[in-house]
Design a protein around this motif. Structure first.
Motif, PDB file in Angstrom:
ATOM      1  N   PHE A   1       0.592  -1.428   0.438  1.00 24.44           N
ATOM      2  CA  PHE A   1      -0.071  -0.393  -0.090  1.00 24.44           C
ATOM      3  C   PHE A   1       0.900   1.566   0.142  1.00 24.44           C
ATOM      4  O   PHE A   1       0.535   2.549  -0.383  1.00 24.44           O
ATOM      5  CB  PHE A   1      -0.992   0.336   1.160  1.00 24.44           C
ATOM      6  N   ILE A   2       2.538   0.630   0.383  1.00 29.27           N
ATOM      7  CA  ILE A   2       2.834   2.637   0.627  1.00 29.27           C
ATOM      8  C   ILE A   2       3.196   3.051  -0.958  1.00 29.27           C
ATOM      9  O   ILE A   2       3.285   3.962  -1.620  1.00 29.27           O
ATOM     10  CB  ILE A   2       3.849   2.843   1.238  1.00 29.27           C
TER      11      ILE A   2
ATOM     12  N   ALA B   1       0.178   4.776  -2.485  1.00 27.66           N
ATOM     13  CA  ALA B   1      -0.202   5.527  -1.748  1.00 27.66           C
ATOM     14  C   ALA B   1       0.827   7.073  -2.244  1.00 27.66           C
ATOM     15  O   ALA B   1       0.297   8.352  -2.282  1.00 27.66           O
ATOM     16  CB  ALA B   1       0.400   5.406  -0.326  1.00 27.66           C
ATOM     17  N   GLU B   2       2.121   6.468  -2.919  1.00 24.05           N
ATOM     18  CA  GLU B   2       3.166   7.607  -2.986  1.00 24.05           C
ATOM     19  C   GLU B   2       2.659   7.946  -4.290  1.00 24.05           C
ATOM     20  O   GLU B   2       2.389   9.251  -4.762  1.00 24.05           O
ATOM     21  CB  GLU B   2       4.410   6.266  -3.155  1.00 24.05           C
TER      22      GLU B   2
ATOM     23  N   GLN C   1       0.113  12.813   3.201  1.00 24.39           N
ATOM     24  CA  GLN C   1      -1.043  13.138   4.139  1.00 24.39           C
ATOM     25  C   GLN C   1      -1.331  11.677   5.132  1.00 24.39           C
ATOM     26  O   GLN C   1      -1.111  11.916   6.545  1.00 24.39           O
ATOM     27  CB  GLN C   1      -2.928  12.936   3.348  1.00 24.39           C
ATOM     28  N   LEU C   2      -0.965  10.574   4.557  1.00 26.60           N
ATOM     29  CA  LEU C   2      -0.811   9.028   5.576  1.00 26.60           C
ATOM     30  C   LEU C   2       0.173   9.163   6.104  1.00 26.60           C
ATOM     31  O   LEU C   2       0.061   8.910   7.500  1.00 26.60           O
ATOM     32  CB  LEU C   2      -0.584   8.143   5.002  1.00 26.60           C
TER      33      LEU C   2
ATOM     34  N   GLN D   1       7.738  12.148   1.535  1.00 29.63           N
ATOM     35  CA  GLN D   1       7.152  11.974   2.997  1.00 29.63           C
ATOM     36  C   GLN D   1       8.091  13.727   3.188  1.00 29.63           C
ATOM     37  O   GLN D   1       8.558  14.446   3.264  1.00 29.63           O
ATOM     38  CB  GLN D   1       6.292  11.546   3.263  1.00 29.63           C
TER      39      GLN D   1
ATOM     40  N   LEU E   1      -0.958  10.161  -2.096  1.00 28.51           N
ATOM     41  CA  LEU E   1      -1.353  10.524  -0.952  1.00 28.51           C
ATOM     42  C   LEU E   1      -0.788  10.220   0.328  1.00 28.51           C
ATOM     43  O   LEU E   1      -1.358  10.254   1.730  1.00 28.51           O
ATOM     44  CB  LEU E   1      -2.476   9.033  -1.039  1.00 28.51           C
ATOM     45  N   ILE E   2       0.832   9.853   0.407  1.00 28.37           N
ATOM     46  CA  ILE E   2       1.231   9.872   1.334  1.00 28.37           C
ATOM     47  C   ILE E   2       2.133  10.345   1.885  1.00 28.37           C
ATOM     48  O   ILE E   2       2.049  10.380   3.145  1.00 28.37           O
ATOM     49  CB  ILE E   2       3.002   8.956   0.315  1.00 28.37           C
TER      50      ILE E   2
END
Length: 170
Positions: free
Chosen positions: A11-12, A15-16, A23-24, A53, A20-21
């Motif tokens: 999932f990382i 998300a990247e 915010q996560l 991030q 969205l990484i």
């Protein structure tokens, strides 16, 4: 719910890719600090930080905000960074790390021994800890080379005054 637990390794990257990484990662950092402030004083919380991030120029300020909001003393926070953090813009990464260390935060080089594994990272960047990648520990009994490498990394880390952790000994 249909898929069950999903590994961070799956999932990382998603998300990247979806941007969205940030915010996560911000949510994880804030929540970790909030949870840890209730723990006994000598226990640190360690938070993994993605390269995407960390590349945010405002990241040290976000960390300072999470600490201020939670009341967690900075010395109880450890950020785990992979070698990917320093590969793109080493100067910017070094400046951010210096800012984070000035806050009193500890920095760990995660998954050491994989990827680029340049020893220059240990000399140039202000890490407090190296975490030996689990792949070395998992293969120690199968191949003697892994045991030699783990032994050597432990001695190297100690000689540099770093804490050394071997992942995968659970």
């Amino acid at each position: 719910p249909e898929l069950g637990d999903i590994s961070p390794a799956i999932f990382i990257p998603i998300a990247e890719e979806a941007n969205l990484i940030g915010q996560l990662g911000d949510w994880v950092l804030k929540q970790a600090c909030m949870d840890a402030v209730a723990w006994p004083g000598g226990i640190k919380v360690s938070v993994n930080v993605s390269a995407a991030q960390f590349a945010n120029t405002g990241f040290p300020a976000l960390v300072a905000q999470a600490l201020a909001h939670s009341g967690l003393p900075p010395e109880r926070l450890e950020l785990e960074l992979t070698e990917g953090v320093v590969v793109g813009d080493a100067d910017a990464a070094e400046a951010a790390m210096v800012d984070l260390r000035a806050l009193g935060i500890h920095l760990a080089l995660d998954d050491f021994g994989t990827g680029y594994s340049s020893l220059i990272y240990l000399r140039r960047f202000p890490f407090d800890k190296i975490k030996i990648d689990r792949s070395f520990v998992e293969s120690m009994e199968v191949t003697g080379e892994s045991a030699i490498l783990v032994h050597s990394i432990v001695h190297l880390g100690r000689a540099l005054g770093l804490t050394v952790t071997a992942e995968g000994v659970e």
